[in-house]
Scaffold this motif. Structure first.
Motif, PDB file in Angstrom:
ATOM      1  N   HIS A  34      41.861  32.502  27.412  1.00  0.00           N
ATOM      2  CA  HIS A  34      42.415  33.433  28.394  1.00  0.00           C
ATOM      3  C   HIS A  34      41.892  33.119  29.787  1.00  0.00           C
ATOM      4  O   HIS A  34      42.632  33.167  30.766  1.00  0.00           O
ATOM      5  CB  HIS A  34      42.062  34.872  28.027  1.00  0.00           C
TER       6      HIS A  34
ATOM      7  N   ILE B 200      41.236  46.010  24.055  1.00  0.00           N
ATOM      8  CA  ILE B 200      41.793  47.051  24.923  1.00  0.00           C
ATOM      9  C   ILE B 200      41.936  48.385  24.192  1.00  0.00           C
ATOM     10  O   ILE B 200      42.044  49.424  24.824  1.00  0.00           O
ATOM     11  CB  ILE B 200      43.137  46.605  25.532  1.00  0.00           C
TER      12      ILE B 200
ATOM     13  N   LEU C 286      46.676  43.324  38.597  1.00  0.00           N
ATOM     14  CA  LEU C 286      45.800  42.994  37.485  1.00  0.00           C
ATOM     15  C   LEU C 286      46.554  42.295  36.380  1.00  0.00           C
ATOM     16  O   LEU C 286      47.649  42.694  35.999  1.00  0.00           O
ATOM     17  CB  LEU C 286      45.200  44.284  36.925  1.00  0.00           C
ATOM     18  N   MET C 287      45.941  41.259  35.852  1.00  0.00           N
ATOM     19  CA  MET C 287      46.483  40.592  34.692  1.00  0.00           C
ATOM     20  C   MET C 287      45.462  40.788  33.590  1.00  0.00           C
ATOM     21  O   MET C 287      44.286  40.448  33.769  1.00  0.00           O
ATOM     22  CB  MET C 287      46.655  39.113  35.011  1.00  0.00           C
ATOM     23  N   LEU C 288      45.904  41.355  32.487  1.00  0.00           N
ATOM     24  CA  LEU C 288      44.956  41.744  31.453  1.00  0.00           C
ATOM     25  C   LEU C 288      45.072  40.892  30.217  1.00  0.00           C
ATOM     26  O   LEU C 288      46.165  40.568  29.775  1.00  0.00           O
ATOM     27  CB  LEU C 288      45.214  43.193  31.061  1.00  0.00           C
ATOM     28  N   ALA C 289      43.935  40.540  29.644  1.00  0.00           N
ATOM     29  CA  ALA C 289      43.956  39.845  28.370  1.00  0.00           C
ATOM     30  C   ALA C 289      42.892  40.452  27.479  1.00  0.00           C
ATOM     31  O   ALA C 289      41.847  40.892  27.946  1.00  0.00           O
ATOM     32  CB  ALA C 289      43.699  38.369  28.570  1.00  0.00           C
ATOM     33  N   SER C 290      43.182  40.502  26.213  1.00  0.00           N
ATOM     34  CA  SER C 290      42.252  41.068  25.251  1.00  0.00           C
ATOM     35  C   SER C 290      41.822  39.934  24.330  1.00  0.00           C
ATOM     36  O   SER C 290      42.650  39.205  23.800  1.00  0.00           O
ATOM     37  CB  SER C 290      42.981  42.171  24.472  1.00  0.00           C
TER      38      SER C 290
ATOM     39  N   MET D 127      50.950  40.658  31.797  1.00  0.00           N
ATOM     40  CA  MET D 127      50.433  41.252  33.010  1.00  0.00           C
ATOM     41  C   MET D 127      50.640  42.748  32.870  1.00  0.00           C
ATOM     42  O   MET D 127      51.759  43.193  32.622  1.00  0.00           O
ATOM     43  CB  MET D 127      51.236  40.720  34.195  1.00  0.00           C
TER      44      MET D 127
ATOM     45  N   GLU E  13      50.581  42.148  23.666  1.00  0.00           N
ATOM     46  CA  GLU E  13      49.857  40.959  24.100  1.00  0.00           C
ATOM     47  C   GLU E  13      49.842  39.932  22.971  1.00  0.00           C
ATOM     48  O   GLU E  13      50.044  38.747  23.183  1.00  0.00           O
ATOM     49  CB  GLU E  13      48.430  41.325  24.498  1.00  0.00           C
TER      50      GLU E  13
END
Lengths: 342, 342
Positions: free
Chosen positions: B110, B72, B95-99, A96, A85
């Motif tokens: 984000h 994460i 799901l789209m993940l951001a930390s 994603m 990321e």
DNA sequence: CTGAAAGCGCTTACAG
DNA sequence: CTGAAAGCGCTTACAG
């Protein structure tokens, strides 16, 4: 919920055409400074933000990178995801994430979903070998850590890393060693094991023979604990003096088992891992392991993916031995030792 | 790299209009069975897959849920992310993940990125209180575990859960207790601490007084280890007999410190956590903690997000006490004990 | 029930 | 350097 302003609104506000707005947005084409100025003013006056969806439709390109991992709750993969990321962000891309739960069908369908979504590229840590074959792949795909289909692989040099551990244990005098292997249907699992075994075989030829026992499991805590419990539930003289695990999680499970059986680590038993997850430095005793450079792996994977043209060659990064408290000298020469001494 | 077929191709192949193709695709409108049949045949013949981007542009709706977590690599958040992904998948969403790396600016950006991407909705585990205020939010937003802006919050009943731990420790006879708190700029950190403290105050009124000491840290391993090391580097009679931590990670760090200082857990010291991450059951000794029902939290958050209209009321889920090996009876009555006995 | 057409918000040849 | 226009692949009123 007010309707978002569009290029058209900006164009009107600035008294130019939408084409011009688009051109200052892209920054590519030359625009007369006066107009550029006006457009920028209009943009901030209206609080305009480009509609990425429209842009994606037009250019059939997005700045999203898809990542599929076998299990996000595995600390090593979480680490990898975090690193990816960060690397993606540095290149103006977002991530994603999908977790396949070690199911190659789920993996397959996640990849398809990414493809449908026209992502910029896909990084996948395969759930097992042989998954991901025969994929159309309209965008670049990179395998990370474990091979996916026939796509280029970025990984730690598992063989080199496993050899580091073998040397460490042999150097400490261990001659009765158990190896807890990873799943045989993963390349990483197999290579680590084979390199370890072949190194030990090598020692047998030039030095003392090593009594090597191999047990197979998954990469998780439970596998390590269960297998170690079996290995260690024997008379002391039949037990290995060292357990090398194919993952930190297995090793931590093994530490758990040793503790339950009141076997002192490292005085009576050495235990080593693989990965160097952050927990490795916190368990008791701290775990000797080999570090996979997650940051570097992530960076390489992202840059292969984004390169023009996309990279096609495998890349390998060396691991490094991290010696901590869980490994130590072999307890004492066995009375029933076979093989010669030098 | 062959060009993907479009509705137009399907329409031609089936001998109908694109409108009809779209209608059988949506499944909503009534279409004469014969035509539906033809269209479906054309779809499979051509291997047609709808272009989600075009669909999104047209409907300004996608089936992507955005999730922002503080980190994460924190096992609890990883667990949460995995549960949310599963819950989302069940509803046909991805799901789209951001930390955010605990940075409220990164968090903010984000969220904006998700908004630009026209996600279906956003779930955020806030990095700290006060983050996420004054957001335009054109789509539903739900706070999870920690409040984000003023958006509805789904969380464990931190107060109830903290009380469970307080009761457990008091019940075991501990009267000199240290509490390792989470960051004071997080609601979760504050509520857990306050509930614990107020429960102890309550005991002081009706029973024996409790000597309670509070130290503040982050939620991670290092904080727990560092603070516990301080707490425990005193003469035995000045040490707490129990340490309650605001997170499992802190507690595991504390276990580490106790071990280094050769303080036997649970015989000389009890340690408790909060979360019940999978590791809690693997450390030595196994950790007594209170379980946050990640699966339930995830499910509730997703369903509030997807509800029509989106849910607006906070929801709270009770935690449950998990007693394991790290907590035990208070070592022995203190000689210098004040307060009365009953 | 079905087709023809407009339009979502952009980008990009194409003229000028 | 700039504008007018086409078009990315869909969905959805609008007629019929």
């Amino acid at each position: 919920m007010a309707k978002m302003p569009t290029v058209k609104d900006v164009a009107e506000h600035a008294g130019v055409s939408v084409g011009t707005v688009s051109r200052v947005l892209s920054g590519e084409a030359a625009v007369k400074p006066v107009l550029r100025e006006k457009v920028n003013n209009a943009i901030s006056a209206l609080g305009y933000r480009p509609n990425v969806t429209a842009r994606a439709l037009r250019t059939s390109r997005t700045d999203v990178i898809g990542l599929v991992v076998p299990d996000i709750t595995n600390p090593f993969f979480a680490q990898l995801a975090a690193s990816i990321e960060r690397a993606a962000l540095e290149c103006g891309h977002s991530l994603m994430l999908a977790s396949s739960h070690n199911d190659s069908e789920a993996e397959q369908s996640h990849v398809s979903a990414f493809l449908d979504r026209a992502v910029r590229g896909i990084i996948v840590v395969a759930s097992s070998d042989g998954s991901g074959l025969e994929l159309p792949a309209s965008v670049p795909v990179i395998s990370l850590d474990r091979r996916f289909g026939t796509f280029p692989l970025v990984s730690t040099n598992h063989a080199q890393a496993a050899t580091l551990i073998a040397d460490h244990l042999y150097g400490l005098g261990h001659r009765r060693i158990a190896y807890i292997a990873g799943p045989t249907d993963t390349e990483a699992g197999r290579i680590r094991k084979e390199a370890f075994v072949s190194r030990m075989d090598g020692f047998a030829k030039t030095g003392e023979a090593v009594d090597l026992e191999i047990a197979y499991g998954r990469f998780d805590y439970e596998s390590g604990e269960r297998i170690a419990r079996n290995l260690l539930s024997r008379r002391a003289q039949d037990r290995p003096t060292a357990i090398a695990a194919a993952s930190d999680q297995q090793a931590i499970g093994a530490l758990r088992a040793a503790r339950d059986l009141k076997i002192d680590v490292p005085r009576k038993l050495s235990v080593t891992g693989f990965d160097d997850i952050s927990l490795a430095n916190l368990v008791v005793p701290r775990l000797t392991t080999v570090r996979q450079p997650a940051d570097m792996l992530a960076r390489r994977a992202v840059s292969l993916l984004l390169a023009e043209p996309p990279g096609t060659a495998d890349e390998t990064v060396d691991g490094s031995l991290i010696v901590r408290g869980s490994s130590g000298p072999c307890p004492q020469p066995k009375a029933d030792m076979t093989g010669h001494t030098n």
